[in-house]
Design an enzyme around this catalytic site. Structure first.
Site, PDB file in Angstrom:
ATOM      1  CB  SER A  96      53.955  35.682 -13.758  1.00  0.00           C
ATOM      2  OG  SER A  96      54.800  34.952 -14.456  1.00  0.00           O
ATOM      3  CE  LYS A  97      59.931  42.156 -12.353  1.00  0.00           C
ATOM      4  NZ  LYS A  97      59.392  43.431 -12.944  1.00  0.00           N
ATOM      5  NE  ARG A  98      58.113  32.451 -12.534  1.00  0.00           N
ATOM      6  CZ  ARG A  98      56.815  31.755 -12.319  1.00  0.00           C
ATOM      7  NH1 ARG A  98      56.630  31.006 -13.558  1.00  0.00           N
ATOM      8  NH2 ARG A  98      55.950  31.954 -11.496  1.00  0.00           N
TER       9      ARG A  98
END
Ligand code: GLU
Length: 493
Positions: A260-262
């Protein structure tokens, strides 16, 4: 077999996730491998997620990666255009089509109008949660007579249209990766097909489009697997021939969680910006969840087209291993023409303020030689600045233990003085001269081998090991070499 037609159908959310690129890639490989067609369709029915420029970005990223499609949405001269006989290929331009098919379902008794308010649905969900039940629509509007529903609509009441699933009916389908799957309708919701804003939901639009665009194989991420029974039921309700399903394992990080982007880089643009080559990223991504029979790991696009098959796609998630990606990418950097890597490297060098545009224009040969000197050691082009930084200084400090030891060794002064003396006899250091240079120093000093080369290397680069020394001599040039030696002598000897 029916003609192979596959599609990649992203929602334009602003960037292309590398999992999305892998889905597009597998579609592309399968189409090429089977003489089929590959379509790019844009699924933008969720208007709340609209992002300006997202379609262009997505297409740019696909284009960069070398994954080509035959039909659908393209960007030409900066403008979004559509090509193909099955258009439009942007769902928000197909609303009339969906409406027609929603009406057909209602007429056939496979769908119904629902007037439940958001408040009612929220409290229903709350109640079900408290009771430990899976939230599901309770069918409150299922049996409203059609005439009555139409009257309510005529009076302006807000509504949605829901799929009317029969009770206790087994929906069956085959997935090329997952095998046979059976789901009972009692475990599925009466899915909303048409929203109150007149837009279809993903489920309605995807089925109508895949049918009308004559898609033969639906190749997508396994996160869509829970939706597939609803889609299969829709094909049955319409009396349409079902496509073949292929659900791909999710791209996971090393902790087996979804990338995920996080956690950092997930978009194709991120990888491009870091200096990955498209061939490197695509080659590596192909291996996340698939492997060829011979387990070959370096594969060109042609190799991939030839070897790819869904039979060898794994059921379990594909782990995204950055080290492996770097290794694959370094292969493509190593084997690229130096001019290509130089061109890609220039923006990083400018960014790091090692050079400016004028310098780049005026010194192409010098830059090519510099890149050639470190090309073998690069995993990504973005590493270039740290690798060549030492060339851009007037002096270098010696920090490594072994380098410090070398510079304190015997004959070091003799060698360094001879280098300066020798350089003072020439105008400049060109490649031919550099090749014979250390031989001249050997002659002048009588020092040989390690004792000759190591002090010279350490004094000029600060490091005991490093790039091709002849190139370093040329790159530094006469004045800089003399300056460096002066500095080292004053500071360390
Ligand atoms: N629009 C969906 C997405 O954003 C496509 C899912 C499908 O391929 O059916 O991924």
């Amino acid at each position: 077999m029916k003609d192979v037609r596959v599609r990649f159908a992203p929602s334009p959310t602003g960037y292309l996730h590398i999992g999305g690129l892998r889905t597009a890639l597998y579609n592309y490989l399968f189409a090429r491998n089977n003489g089929g067609k590959f379509v790019l369709r844009i699924e933008d029915t969720d208007q709340t997620r609209f992002v300006e420029g997202a379609i262009e970005n997505l297409i740019k990223a696909l284009h960069w990666s070398g994954v080509k499609y035959d039909e659908g949405v393209f960007v030409e001269d900066g403008k979004v255009v559509q090509r193909g006989e099955y258009g439009p290929y942007i769902q928000s331009e197909r609303l009339d089509i969906y409406r027609k098919y929603v009406d057909e379902l209602i007429d056939k008794g496979h769908a119904y109008y629902c007037f439940c308010s958001k408040e009612r649905l929220d409290s229903l969900r709350e109640e079900q949660k408290i009771k430990g039940l899976v939230p599901k629509y309770d069918g409150f509007c299922r049996n409203i007579p059609l005439d009555e529903a139409k009257e309510r609509i005529a009076k302006g009441e807000e509504y949605v249209v829901r799929l009317k699933l029969p009770h206790d009916y087994d929906i069956k389908f085959h997935d090329m990766v997952r095998g046979d799957i059976v789901i009972n309708t009692d475990d599925i919701d009466d899915q909303v097909l048409l929203k109150s804003d007149g837009f279809p939901t993903y489920h309605m639009a995807v089925v109508v489009d895949d049918h009308l665009m004559e898609i033969s194989h639906i190749v997508r991420g396994e996160e869509w697997l829970p939706s597939t029974p609803k889609h299969v039921y829709l094909y049955e309700a319409f009396g349409w021939e079902k496509p073949t399903y292929v659900h791909l394992p999710t791209v996971l990080n090393k902790d087996r969680k979804k990338l995920s982007k996080r956690q950092g880089d997930v978009s194709v643009e991120d990888f491009k910006a870091k200096g990955y080559l498209p061939e490197g990223l695509v080659n590596y991504l192909a291996l996340v969840g698939w492997s060829p029979e011979d387990n070959q790991e370096i594969l060109s696009m042609e190799d991939l087209v030839e070897k790819f098959s869904f039979e060898r796609v794994s059921k379990t998630g594909g782990i995204f291993d950055k080290d492996k990606l770097d290794w694959v990418n370094s292969h493509y950097i190593r084997t690229s023409p130096v001019e290509r890597i130089t061109e890609l490297a220039i923006p990083y060098l400018i960014d790091a303020e090692l050079i400016d545009e004028k310098f780049a224009e005026e010194n192409p040969n010098w830059l090519n030689l510099m890149v050639k000197t470190v090309q073998e050691s690069l995993d990504i082009v973005g590493e270039i600045s740290e690798k060549v930084e030492f060339l851009f200084k007037d002096s270098v400090d010696i920090e490594e233990e072994d380098a410090l030891e070398i510079i304190k060794g015997e004959h070091v002064s003799t060698v360094l003085d001879a280098i300066v003396d020798e350089l003072n006899t020439v105008e400049q250091v060109d490649e031919d001269y550099a090749k014979g240079f250390m031989k001249l120093i050997q002659k002048a000093t009588g020092v040989k081998g390690k004792n000759l080369f190591m002090p010279a290397r350490v004094a000029l680069t600060g490091m005991a090991h490093g790039p091709e020394f002849v190139n370093v001599l040329v790159l530094l040039g006469k004045e800089n070499i003399i300056k460096r030696i002066k500095y080292v002598k004053e500071k360390y000897i």
